[in-house]
Design an enzyme around this catalytic site. Structure first.
Site, PDB file in Angstrom:
ATOM      1  CG  ASP A 174      -7.067  -0.210   7.044  1.00  0.00           C
ATOM      2  OD1 ASP A 174      -7.540   0.017   8.175  1.00  0.00           O
ATOM      3  OD2 ASP A 174      -6.921   0.666   6.178  1.00  0.00           O
ATOM      4  CD  GLU A 182      -3.174   1.056   0.755  1.00  0.00           C
ATOM      5  OE1 GLU A 182      -3.633  -0.071   0.523  1.00  0.00           O
ATOM      6  OE2 GLU A 182      -3.765   2.120   0.479  1.00  0.00           O
TER       7      GLU A 182
HETATM    8  C1  GLA Z   1      -6.801   4.218   6.990  1.00  0.00           C
HETATM    9  C2  GLA Z   1      -5.427   3.574   7.139  1.00  0.00           C
HETATM   10  C3  GLA Z   1      -5.272   2.935   8.515  1.00  0.00           C
HETATM   11  C4  GLA Z   1      -5.629   3.918   9.630  1.00  0.00           C
HETATM   12  C5  GLA Z   1      -6.970   4.592   9.330  1.00  0.00           C
HETATM   13  C6  GLA Z   1      -7.277   5.685  10.312  1.00  0.00           C
HETATM   14  O1  GLA Z   1      -7.804   3.250   7.001  1.00  0.00           O
HETATM   15  O2  GLA Z   1      -5.223   2.601   6.146  1.00  0.00           O
HETATM   16  O3  GLA Z   1      -3.956   2.456   8.671  1.00  0.00           O
HETATM   17  O4  GLA Z   1      -4.620   4.846   9.825  1.00  0.00           O
HETATM   18  O5  GLA Z   1      -7.024   5.143   8.028  1.00  0.00           O
HETATM   19  O6  GLA Z   1      -7.439   5.160  11.588  1.00  0.00           O
END
Ligand code: GLA
Length: 385
Positions: free
Chosen positions: A171, A159
């Site tokens: 995530d 990512e």
């Molecule tokens: C996105 C990012 C996560 C996290 C959220 C906010 O989803 O991918 O890693 O930082 O934002 O909590």
């Protein structure tokens, strides 16, 4: 038809042969937003919406990809992997291949079909689900022997490097480690985690999808991360042992950042408070106190909107409308921000009325119909065929 079967059948039509099919879910996050890249705590869960990949080696040096959702196909040589601006959907797959290559694993040609039902760009981490499904499937067909945690880290770097988002680990971790009816309390510093039973006792988790996809989301996300790092540097001048906002108290933020930069002060104060809210939320869950849990969610929204400034008019509207119903005991925007979904805890008996009325007022206000998804915490990445 069963989604796994649809993906498998598409594979057979396109490529022949019997693929391995891997399912990797999207995620929700109950509380702990923008804390993961600050070494903090998060409380996500995998959901019952997932990405499916069907994969098989093809005895060549080519990667052949078919996307059901984009109705598109791509063929690319394994020696020429670079991020694509014309076909961004391929980045989440090829970024993972690239990470395996960087670790000196020999990836040979393969065919892959991708599909699923995670709404795209809705803040449910469809991108992490694609990365994790791909990483898991390639690890399987090439017998690389990486652990779940190694796959999570590899997917996160994909990512960073192919999608350009300097995301934290939440995530990908939630997608791979999800467990039915549990949320994951994850310490993003030590990567220790515990499964916390999520007993909803009559409440439902409902997401309202604002359908907003702001183009500034990516740059703003990376900017927030930089602001947090600047805050840490300011604190380190007086407290050299501090490594991240996880180590910091609110009074240190007041003392070291407030006199220098008010914006960075607001950002860092939010993060420090949010890390402590996750602790409080877990205590509330342990004592079955969903009311307190919900109140903390409202507080998080306030912080994300006013101090961290990652909300938008549509998300704020959805929260204000939801708040009008006593049956909604907690609600907040979820994920990176600037669009996507809100997450709401709603008493089951009132769910239909509340969702219908919030939908109606959103339509009246923005002439857009929000998505409404009821989700449950579900299992993480696995081979299913
Ligand atoms: C996105 C990012 C996560 C996290 C959220 C906010 O989803 O991918 O890693 O930082 O934002 O909590």
């Amino acid at each position: 038809m069963d989604l796994a079967l649809t993906v498998r059948n598409t594979f057979v039509q396109h490529f022949h042969g019997e693929p391995v099919v891997v399912r990797s879910p999207g995620r929700i996050n109950l509380i702990g937003e923008h804390t993961d890249y600050n070494d903090g705590l998060v409380l996500p869960a995998a959901i019952d919406k997932a990405v499916y990949v069907a994969v098989h080696k093809n005895n060549s040096n080519l990667v052949r990809l078919v996307s059901q959702e984009y109705n598109d196909q791509v063929e690319v040589g394994l020696t020429e992997l670079v991020p694509s601006s014309s076909k961004p959907w391929t980045n989440y797959i090829l970024g993972v291949v690239n990470q395996f290559q960087k670790r000196n694993f020999t990836v040979t040609g393969f065919n892959l079909v991708i599909g699923g039902d995670v709404p795209l760009g809705a803040g449910l981490s469809s991108s992490a689900a694609v990365e994790c499904a791909t990483a898991y499937a390639l690890n399987e067909i090439f017998s690389f022997g990486l652990s779940r945690l190694e796959l999570v880290k590899l997917a996160q770097l994909a990512e960073h490097e192919f999608a350009g988002v300097k995301c934290g680990i939440m995530d990908q971790f939630a997608s791979v480690f999800g467990k039915p009816n549990h949320v994951i309390k994850l310490d993003c510093r030590s990567l220790e985690y515990v499964y916390v039973p999520f007993d909803l006792s009559g409440y439902k988790i409902v997401l309202f999808d604002s359908r907003v996809k702001h183009s500034l989301a990516l740059t703003a996300y990376n900017k927030r991360r930089e602001e947090c790092e600047s805050g840490v540097q300011l604190i380190q001048r007086q407290y050299p042992d501090v490594k991240s906002l996880r180590d910091v108290t609110l009074s240190q933020v007041e003392e070291c950042i407030k006199p220098v930069d008010l914006t960075i002060f607001k950002r860092c104060a939010y993060v420090v408070e949010e890390i402590s809210r996750v602790e409080q939320a877990c205590e509330a869950l342990n004592s079955n106190d969903l009311d307190t849990f919900g109140k903390l969610m409202f507080q998080t929204h306030e912080g994300l909107s006013q101090a961290y400034e990652v909300s938008c008019a549509e998300l704020d509207f959805l929260i204000n409308e939801a708040k009008k119903f006593p049956a909604v005991i907690g609600a907040r925007m979820m994920g990176g921000g600037f669009g996507g979904c809100t997450i709401n805890l709603i008493a089951g008996a009132e769910m239909k009325r509340a969702t219908d009325l919030v939908t109606l007022s959103y339509q009246n206000q923005f002439t857009v119909t929000p998505g409404v998804y009821q989700v449950t915490p579900s299992a993480g990445t696995a081979v299913i065929v």
